[in-house]
Enzyme design. Sequence first.
Site, PDB file in Angstrom:
ATOM      1  N   HIS A  23     -12.705   5.453 -12.379  1.00 38.15           N
ATOM      2  CA  HIS A  23     -11.869   6.627 -12.642  1.00 38.15           C
ATOM      3  C   HIS A  23     -11.851   6.989 -14.121  1.00 38.15           C
ATOM      4  O   HIS A  23     -11.694   8.162 -14.477  1.00 38.15           O
ATOM      5  CB  HIS A  23     -10.445   6.358 -12.156  1.00 38.15           C
TER       6      HIS A  23
ATOM      7  N   GLY B  21      -7.889   8.194  -3.477  1.00 35.72           N
ATOM      8  CA  GLY B  21      -7.996   9.483  -4.138  1.00 35.72           C
ATOM      9  C   GLY B  21      -9.386  10.061  -3.936  1.00 35.72           C
ATOM     10  O   GLY B  21     -10.226   9.496  -3.233  1.00 35.72           O
ATOM     11  N   GLU B  22      -9.658  11.180  -4.586  1.00 32.44           N
ATOM     12  CA  GLU B  22     -10.879  11.928  -4.278  1.00 32.44           C
ATOM     13  C   GLU B  22     -12.165  11.139  -4.515  1.00 32.44           C
ATOM     14  O   GLU B  22     -13.155  11.328  -3.807  1.00 32.44           O
ATOM     15  CB  GLU B  22     -10.921  13.229  -5.084  1.00 32.44           C
ATOM     16  N   PHE B  23     -12.182  10.251  -5.505  1.00 30.28           N
ATOM     17  CA  PHE B  23     -13.426   9.528  -5.772  1.00 30.28           C
ATOM     18  C   PHE B  23     -13.683   8.459  -4.711  1.00 30.28           C
ATOM     19  O   PHE B  23     -14.831   8.097  -4.448  1.00 30.28           O
ATOM     20  CB  PHE B  23     -13.401   8.932  -7.173  1.00 30.28           C
ATOM     21  N   GLY B  24     -12.619   7.972  -4.084  1.00 33.05           N
ATOM     22  CA  GLY B  24     -12.792   7.077  -2.943  1.00 33.05           C
ATOM     23  C   GLY B  24     -13.491   7.785  -1.800  1.00 33.05           C
ATOM     24  O   GLY B  24     -14.333   7.202  -1.109  1.00 33.05           O
TER      25      GLY B  24
END
Length: 338
Positions: free
Chosen positions: A65, A114-117
Amino acid sequence: MSIDIVCCTNWELTAYHVPLIVAKYKGYFKDENLRVATIHPEDVSDVTEIVGSGKADLGLKAMIHTLAGKARGYPIKSIGTLMDEPFTGLLYLKGNGVTNDFTSLKGKKIGYVGEFGKVQVAELAQAHGMRDDEYEAVRCGMNISKALIDGKIHAGIGLENMQQVELEEWCKSVNRPATDVQMLRIDQLAELGCCCFCSILYIGNEAWLEAHPNEARGFMKAVKRAADDLIRDPKGTWELFQELKPAMRSTLASLQFARSFNYMRSDLANVDRDWRKVTGYSQRLGIFPEELQPNYTNEYLSWELDDEEKVDGNAKQAEMIKKQAQVAQNGGVLVEAA
């Protein structure tokens, strides 16, 4: 005395935040002529923006992140490591149709924080021949464990020392074996060779760091003293933490602390090898452009650092598997010190 540093944690108060809290209450920040205020975010996805926008000077965030935040234009930089390479993966409960074969997730719901997951899940699915319409990605925030227990997802991204422990305790409470909790480790699925993408870092706003180098060094010196206390006397330091933060007086928090202990980095260093791996992984995911340089430094650490380039990363991971299995079975440092 006015506040010198505002530090935003990566999550609500949790078991591996010990050095940050202990440094304050033992007077280690005061010894550096610093007054530090600690804040905890409601939404973990806000941390890079909070630090990057200058609303906080320092913070805690995972390596992947931190890279993604820079790619988004936030002027943030890692200045040290709090927790090193915690095992991270897709947690699931035996009997819900998921196995140790990633393709068993076809037709299933996969939770992410979150979005990167979500990007990580998509990349893994593609690598295993699954189309986007062959699984459902569900954003759960930090409530992966509850979503699994409630049956809202079949698997979800979590940490071995946090969500896995929470799920194991739930299993015990309903007369299921703790071994019903299983993990598909992302580093193995993605062939990374380490879980360093989820190492928890001390990060800083770049403009603040440039303007306040002495304060940054003083902050890191103080948390290093607290980390040394933790390594030297884990039971006593944990008991102090519980005294300072009564919300941590629970069996679950103590078990999470014991499972976090082996991951706590003693020299607080950013490891070049790990940054190379995670930068490459982030580029592969498409969240960090090749023209950018990774955003980390050890310039604020004023002590001798371990020579990680001499460490065999694969051997280190194999040894950690053994250590964590022993902690899960025997209780770890809190039991050993009793």
